[in-house]
Design an enzyme around this catalytic site. Structure first.
Site, PDB file in Angstrom:
ATOM      1  N   ALA A 108     -10.621 -21.709 -12.682  1.00 53.95           N
ATOM      2  CA  ALA A 108     -11.940 -20.879 -13.130  1.00 53.95           C
ATOM      3  C   ALA A 108     -11.569 -19.393 -13.583  1.00 53.95           C
ATOM      4  CB  ALA A 108     -12.658 -20.861 -11.663  1.00 53.95           C
ATOM      5  N   ASP A 125      -6.287 -25.824 -14.752  1.00 56.15           N
ATOM      6  CA  ASP A 125      -7.011 -26.570 -13.804  1.00 56.15           C
ATOM      7  C   ASP A 125      -8.261 -27.220 -14.106  1.00 56.15           C
ATOM      8  OD1 ASP A 125      -4.883 -25.383 -12.260  1.00 56.15           O
ATOM      9  OD2 ASP A 125      -6.294 -24.486 -10.863  1.00 56.15           O
ATOM     10  N   HIS A 150     -10.318 -29.953  -1.715  1.00 55.81           N
ATOM     11  CA  HIS A 150     -10.510 -30.185  -3.098  1.00 55.81           C
ATOM     12  C   HIS A 150      -9.109 -30.557  -3.832  1.00 55.81           C
ATOM     13  CE1 HIS A 150      -9.240 -25.897  -2.968  1.00 55.81           C
ATOM     14  NE2 HIS A 150      -8.662 -25.997  -4.092  1.00 55.81           N
ATOM     15  N   SER A 204      -5.787 -23.588   2.131  1.00 55.57           N
ATOM     16  CA  SER A 204      -7.079 -22.844   1.562  1.00 55.57           C
ATOM     17  C   SER A 204      -8.090 -23.680   1.958  1.00 55.57           C
ATOM     18  CB  SER A 204      -6.825 -22.929   0.130  1.00 55.57           C
ATOM     19  OG  SER A 204      -6.797 -24.281  -0.452  1.00 55.57           O
ATOM     20  N   GLU A 249      -0.854 -20.790  -0.705  1.00 50.98           N
ATOM     21  CA  GLU A 249      -2.118 -20.552  -1.600  1.00 50.98           C
ATOM     22  C   GLU A 249      -1.376 -20.151  -3.011  1.00 50.98           C
ATOM     23  OE1 GLU A 249      -4.278 -22.132  -3.246  1.00 50.98           O
ATOM     24  OE2 GLU A 249      -6.363 -21.290  -2.883  1.00 50.98           O
ATOM     25  N   HIS A 302      -2.971 -29.933  -4.133  1.00 49.67           N
ATOM     26  CA  HIS A 302      -2.692 -29.595  -2.701  1.00 49.67           C
ATOM     27  C   HIS A 302      -2.515 -30.868  -1.858  1.00 49.67           C
ATOM     28  CE1 HIS A 302      -4.472 -25.841  -3.671  1.00 49.67           C
ATOM     29  NE2 HIS A 302      -5.656 -26.071  -3.910  1.00 49.67           N
ATOM     30  N   LYS A 361       0.602 -27.146  -8.935  1.00 44.27           N
ATOM     31  CA  LYS A 361       0.779 -25.781  -8.172  1.00 44.27           C
ATOM     32  C   LYS A 361      -0.118 -25.741  -7.039  1.00 44.27           C
ATOM     33  CE  LYS A 361      -3.232 -23.715 -10.143  1.00 44.27           C
ATOM     34  NZ  LYS A 361      -4.017 -23.625  -9.097  1.00 44.27           N
ATOM     35  N   CYS A 398      -8.195 -18.968 -10.865  1.00 42.66           N
ATOM     36  CA  CYS A 398      -6.952 -19.484 -11.336  1.00 42.66           C
ATOM     37  C   CYS A 398      -6.458 -18.867 -12.891  1.00 42.66           C
ATOM     38  CB  CYS A 398      -6.874 -20.837 -11.158  1.00 42.66           C
ATOM     39  SG  CYS A 398      -6.551 -21.407  -9.804  1.00 42.66           S
ATOM     40  N   ASP A 406      -4.184 -27.834  -9.805  1.00 39.35           N
ATOM     41  CA  ASP A 406      -4.235 -27.671  -8.340  1.00 39.35           C
ATOM     42  C   ASP A 406      -3.788 -28.933  -7.828  1.00 39.35           C
ATOM     43  OD1 ASP A 406      -4.890 -25.415  -6.863  1.00 39.35           O
ATOM     44  OD2 ASP A 406      -6.929 -25.823  -6.537  1.00 39.35           O
TER      45      ASP A 406
HETATM   46  C1  VGL Z   1      -9.140 -22.627  -7.878  1.00 40.32           C
HETATM   47  C2  VGL Z   1     -10.238 -21.988  -5.925  1.00 40.32           C
HETATM   48  C3  VGL Z   1      -9.442 -22.816  -5.299  1.00 40.32           C
HETATM   49  C4  VGL Z   1      -9.208 -22.433  -9.379  1.00 40.32           C
HETATM   50  C5  VGL Z   1      -8.358 -23.219  -7.126  1.00 40.32           C
HETATM   51  O1  VGL Z   1      -8.547 -23.618 -10.152  1.00 40.32           O
HETATM   52  O2  VGL Z   1      -9.528 -21.448  -9.781  1.00 40.32           O
HETATM   53  N1  VGL Z   1     -10.252 -21.941  -7.353  1.00 40.32           N
HETATM   54  N2  VGL Z   1      -8.453 -23.384  -5.788  1.00 40.32           N
HETATM   55 ZN    ZN Z   2      -7.200 -25.030  -4.759  1.00 38.42          ZN
END
Ligand code: VGL
Ligand code: ZN
Length: 198
Positions: free
Chosen positions: A139, A18, A79, A68, A111, A62, A104, A143, A60
């Site tokens: 992060a 990500d 996001h 989420s 989620e 979405h 994903k 993830c 990510d």
């Molecule tokens: C993530 C929060 C929401 C990540 C993804 O990639 O760590 N964190 N969606």
């Molecule tokens: Zn996300």
């Protein structure tokens, strides 16, 4: 640990989690200091490409009404909406032409922090004979952590690229907790020097 040298070779793959604009300063859900890891991730990419080893980038991805998002009662600001700039990979990230992109969390009602959840990542790795994963990205406390948990559960050996992760740290200490958890599961913490020194 002195002399810890791990040479990526046959059966190894790199997974970049990500590393997208929305997770960087100026984005919708910025990870503090997220930019720091870009040149380091690029060094890992170059090393894996030199050795003709697979490079995977998860993203990510979405739908606009993802569960989420705060608007839908979730935890996060909107996001990484499919097809928007914020969902693009980070500027300056040297993804190879043959990078394997894994999208994903693409269903509104589910989620998915892990790159394995609801994707064909495991299948793609098995097809290529991958047994060991080198994992970095964003992060640390979401993830990266979930992807590493699933990788271990699926039987992969895992190296955690400690110099190529950054955390959201919603609560202070989340990064340390995540690092401890990953190491206790058996993920081996490594830095660039551990894979490049002779
Ligand atoms: C993530 C929060 C929401 C990540 C993804 O990639 O760590 N964190 N969606
Ligand atoms: Zn996300």
């Amino acid at each position: 640990m002195a002399g810890k040298v791990v040479k990526p070779g046959k059966g190894d793959a790199l997974i970049i989690v990500d590393l997208q604009k929305d997770f960087l300063p100026g984005g919708a859900l910025p990870v503090p200091h997220g930019m720091r890891i870009i040149p380091i991730v690029n060094s890992y990419i170059h090393l894996f490409k030199e050795r003709k080893l697979p490079v995977i980038a998860t993203r990510d991805w979405h739908p606009p009404d993802h569960c989420s998002f705060k608007e839908q009662g979730g935890l996060w600001p909107t996001h990484c909406v499919q097809g928007t700039q914020g969902a693009d990979f980070a500027e300056g990230l040297d993804l190879p032409e043959d990078v394997i992109v894994i999208s994903k969390a693409t269903n509104s009602d589910e989620e998915a922090y892990s790159g394995f959840q609801g994707t064909d990542l495991d299948e793609k790795l098995k097809e290529r004979g991958v047994k060991r994963l080198f994992i970095g990205g964003l992060a640390t406390d979401y993830c990266v952590l979930s992807t590493i948990k699933d990788a271990v559960a699926l039987g992969y050996k895992v190296c955690l690229l400690k110099d190529a992760v950054e955390a959201v740290n919603v609560n202070p200490g989340d990064a340390e907790k995540a690092l401890e958890e990953m190491e206790s599961l058996g993920a081996v913490p490594l830095s660039l020097k551990d894979v490049t020194e002779d």
